[in-house]
Write a protein that holds these residues in place. Structure first.
Motif, PDB file in Angstrom:
ATOM      1  N   PRO A  95       0.810  -1.227   0.000  1.00 50.77           N
ATOM      2  CA  PRO A  95       0.000   0.000   0.000  1.00 50.77           C
ATOM      3  C   PRO A  95       0.841   1.275   0.000  1.00 50.77           C
ATOM      4  CG  PRO A  95      -0.950  -1.613   1.491  1.00 50.77           C
ATOM      5  CD  PRO A  95       0.386  -2.158   1.074  1.00 50.77           C
ATOM      6  N   MET A  96       1.958   1.289   0.749  1.00 47.66           N
ATOM      7  CA  MET A  96       2.755   2.531   0.785  1.00 47.66           C
ATOM      8  C   MET A  96       3.523   2.728  -0.519  1.00 47.66           C
ATOM      9  SD  MET A  96       5.947   2.023   3.417  1.00 47.66           S
ATOM     10  CE  MET A  96       7.368   0.991   3.030  1.00 47.66           C
ATOM     11  N   TYR A  97       3.940   1.633  -1.176  1.00 48.43           N
ATOM     12  CA  TYR A  97       4.555   1.767  -2.494  1.00 48.43           C
ATOM     13  C   TYR A  97       3.536   2.339  -3.482  1.00 48.43           C
ATOM     14  CZ  TYR A  97       9.030  -0.658  -1.679  1.00 48.43           C
ATOM     15  OH  TYR A  97      10.289  -0.992  -1.266  1.00 48.43           O
ATOM     16  N   SER A  98       2.305   1.821  -3.416  1.00 47.19           N
ATOM     17  CA  SER A  98       1.242   2.301  -4.296  1.00 47.19           C
ATOM     18  C   SER A  98       0.974   3.780  -4.060  1.00 47.19           C
ATOM     19  CB  SER A  98      -0.030   1.479  -4.048  1.00 47.19           C
ATOM     20  OG  SER A  98      -1.096   1.937  -4.846  1.00 47.19           O
ATOM     21  N   GLN A  99       0.978   4.178  -2.785  1.00 45.73           N
ATOM     22  CA  GLN A  99       0.750   5.586  -2.442  1.00 45.73           C
ATOM     23  C   GLN A  99       1.874   6.461  -3.003  1.00 45.73           C
ATOM     24  OE1 GLN A  99      -1.900   6.798  -0.572  1.00 45.73           O
ATOM     25  NE2 GLN A  99      -1.175   8.890  -0.825  1.00 45.73           N
ATOM     26  N   LYS A 100       3.109   6.021  -2.813  1.00 49.66           N
ATOM     27  CA  LYS A 100       4.260   6.816  -3.259  1.00 49.66           C
ATOM     28  C   LYS A 100       4.299   6.946  -4.774  1.00 49.66           C
ATOM     29  CE  LYS A 100       8.204   8.906  -2.059  1.00 49.66           C
ATOM     30  NZ  LYS A 100       8.238  10.068  -1.151  1.00 49.66           N
ATOM     31  N   LEU A 101       3.831   5.914  -5.486  1.00 53.32           N
ATOM     32  CA  LEU A 101       3.851   5.924  -6.946  1.00 53.32           C
ATOM     33  C   LEU A 101       2.668   6.664  -7.547  1.00 53.32           C
ATOM     34  CD1 LEU A 101       4.978   2.236  -7.606  1.00 53.32           C
ATOM     35  CD2 LEU A 101       6.324   4.297  -8.040  1.00 53.32           C
ATOM     36  N   GLY A 102       1.757   7.148  -6.704  1.00 52.45           N
ATOM     37  CA  GLY A 102       0.592   7.856  -7.225  1.00 52.45           C
ATOM     38  C   GLY A 102      -0.454   6.926  -7.811  1.00 52.45           C
ATOM     39  N   LEU A 103      -0.413   5.662  -7.413  1.00 55.54           N
ATOM     40  CA  LEU A 103      -1.440   4.712  -7.837  1.00 55.54           C
ATOM     41  C   LEU A 103      -2.608   4.786  -6.852  1.00 55.54           C
ATOM     42  CD1 LEU A 103       1.013   1.825  -8.802  1.00 55.54           C
ATOM     43  CD2 LEU A 103      -0.278   3.258 -10.375  1.00 55.54           C
ATOM     44  N   GLY A 104      -3.252   3.667  -6.589  1.00 54.38           N
ATOM     45  CA  GLY A 104      -4.435   3.713  -5.723  1.00 54.38           C
ATOM     46  C   GLY A 104      -4.131   4.060  -4.281  1.00 54.38           C
ATOM     47  N   GLY A 105      -2.986   3.561  -3.782  1.00 50.11           N
ATOM     48  CA  GLY A 105      -2.551   3.890  -2.427  1.00 50.11           C
ATOM     49  C   GLY A 105      -3.578   3.569  -1.348  1.00 50.11           C
ATOM     50  N   ILE A 138       3.517  -1.793  -9.600  1.00 48.84           N
ATOM     51  CA  ILE A 138       4.371  -1.804  -8.395  1.00 48.84           C
ATOM     52  C   ILE A 138       5.486  -2.830  -8.513  1.00 48.84           C
ATOM     53  CG2 ILE A 138       4.373  -2.177  -5.888  1.00 48.84           C
ATOM     54  CD1 ILE A 138       1.397  -1.364  -5.922  1.00 48.84           C
ATOM     55  N   ALA A 139       5.257  -3.890  -9.297  1.00 46.72           N
ATOM     56  CA  ALA A 139       6.239  -4.981  -9.408  1.00 46.72           C
ATOM     57  C   ALA A 139       7.609  -4.466  -9.812  1.00 46.72           C
ATOM     58  CB  ALA A 139       5.747  -6.024 -10.410  1.00 46.72           C
ATOM     59  N   ALA A 140       7.637  -3.445 -10.674  1.00 43.85           N
ATOM     60  CA  ALA A 140       8.921  -2.917 -11.162  1.00 43.85           C
ATOM     61  C   ALA A 140       9.783  -2.411 -10.010  1.00 43.85           C
ATOM     62  CB  ALA A 140       8.673  -1.809 -12.178  1.00 43.85           C
ATOM     63  N   ARG A 141       9.150  -1.958  -8.925  1.00 42.58           N
ATOM     64  CA  ARG A 141       9.900  -1.396  -7.802  1.00 42.58           C
ATOM     65  C   ARG A 141      10.365  -2.444  -6.800  1.00 42.58           C
ATOM     66  NH1 ARG A 141      10.835   4.003  -8.714  1.00 42.58           N
ATOM     67  NH2 ARG A 141       9.330   4.734 -10.291  1.00 42.58           N
ATOM     68  N   PHE A 142       9.809  -3.648  -6.909  1.00 42.71           N
ATOM     69  CA  PHE A 142      10.204  -4.712  -5.980  1.00 42.71           C
ATOM     70  C   PHE A 142      11.310  -5.604  -6.546  1.00 42.71           C
ATOM     71  CE2 PHE A 142       6.237  -3.839  -3.693  1.00 42.71           C
ATOM     72  CZ  PHE A 142       6.679  -3.976  -2.382  1.00 42.71           C
TER      73      PHE A 142
END
Length: 240
Positions: free
Chosen positions: A42-52, A126-130
């Motif tokens: 969730p925090m990765y999603s938030q930081k990337l401007g996705l659903g968060g 998000i997968a690209a960041r993991f």
């Protein structure tokens, strides 16, 4: 707090985001060992401007019936594989997808994974960041994930730049949204009672002041202070 936008925002650091996410996910039907693997998402999603965290709040009810064990391999041909999410949320597909990318890349040097049937598939980005922390360089094209091997340096700034940015700067979150997330997470806590107040992590303080439970003192908890009499505590306080 930042009020330059129509909706005020606040900066939240990873510790708080992880804590709230883990508590909320513990209220879902996800296996206990599994929800710990998605605590950062969730925090990765938030930081990337996705659903968060807004998406987290919207999907919470559906998470109560999540069953990631239904995710299955639909087909495999060489270094290409199709994964059927069977309607599970993209956040819960990511751990399996990254594991498969790692295995296939180890075999073939590169791989391509197509994910079908995932809810909110745009979150697959998000997968690209993991990948960096797993020794992979992952590219995402819609629902197609491609990976090649990448060296892990052991330096989080290079292996996982997004995490480093989160650790340094946190993430901006709408203030009202964050407090709703906070109150949602509180549902995972035990009801306040005399008994619950005597619990301190792995230890319990009895009515007579004795402590039962872990006493190995591998943290900063001062067990002797907890078990001392009130008069002794007052003397200790006066000396400090």
């Amino acid at each position: 707090m930042n009020s330059s936008h129509s909706s005020p925002t606040m900066r939240v650091m990873p510790r708080e985001m992880r804590l709230m996410s883990e508590r909320i996910l513990s209220l879902s039907s996800l296996p206990k060992g599994f929800f710990l693997t998605v605590g950062d998402i969730p925090m990765y999603s938030q930081k990337l401007g996705l659903g968060g965290f807004k998406l987290f709040e919207q999907r919470f009810e559906s998470f109560k019936s999540a069953a990631p064990a239904r995710i299955a391999i639909a087909s495999e041909a060489g270094n290409r594989m199709t994964l059927d999410a069977c309607g599970e949320h993209a956040w819960f597909v990511l751990p399996t997808a990254i594991d498969l990318l790692g295995e296939l890349t180890a075999r073939s040097g590169s791989t391509e994974l197509t994910i079908v049937g995932a809810t909110d598939p745009e979150e697959l980005a998000i997968a690209a960041r993991f990948g960096g922390r797993s020794g992979l360089s992952i590219s995402v094209f819609g629902n197609v994930l491609k990976a090649v091997a990448a060296a892990v340096t052991g330096d989080v700034r290079k292996d996982d730049p997004l995490l480093w940015s989160l650790l340094e700067n946190g993430a901006e979150i709408e203030t009202d949204l964050w407090w709703r997330i906070y109150h949602l997470a509180k549902q995972a806590l035990a009801t306040d009672s005399i008994v619950s107040r005597r619990h301190a992590g792995p230890m319990i303080v009895n009515e007579d002041g004795t402590v039962i439970g872990r006493k190995d003192n591998d943290d900063e908890t001062d067990v002797s202070f907890l078990s001392s009499s009130i008069s002794e505590r007052m003397k200790e306080g006066a000396r400090s």
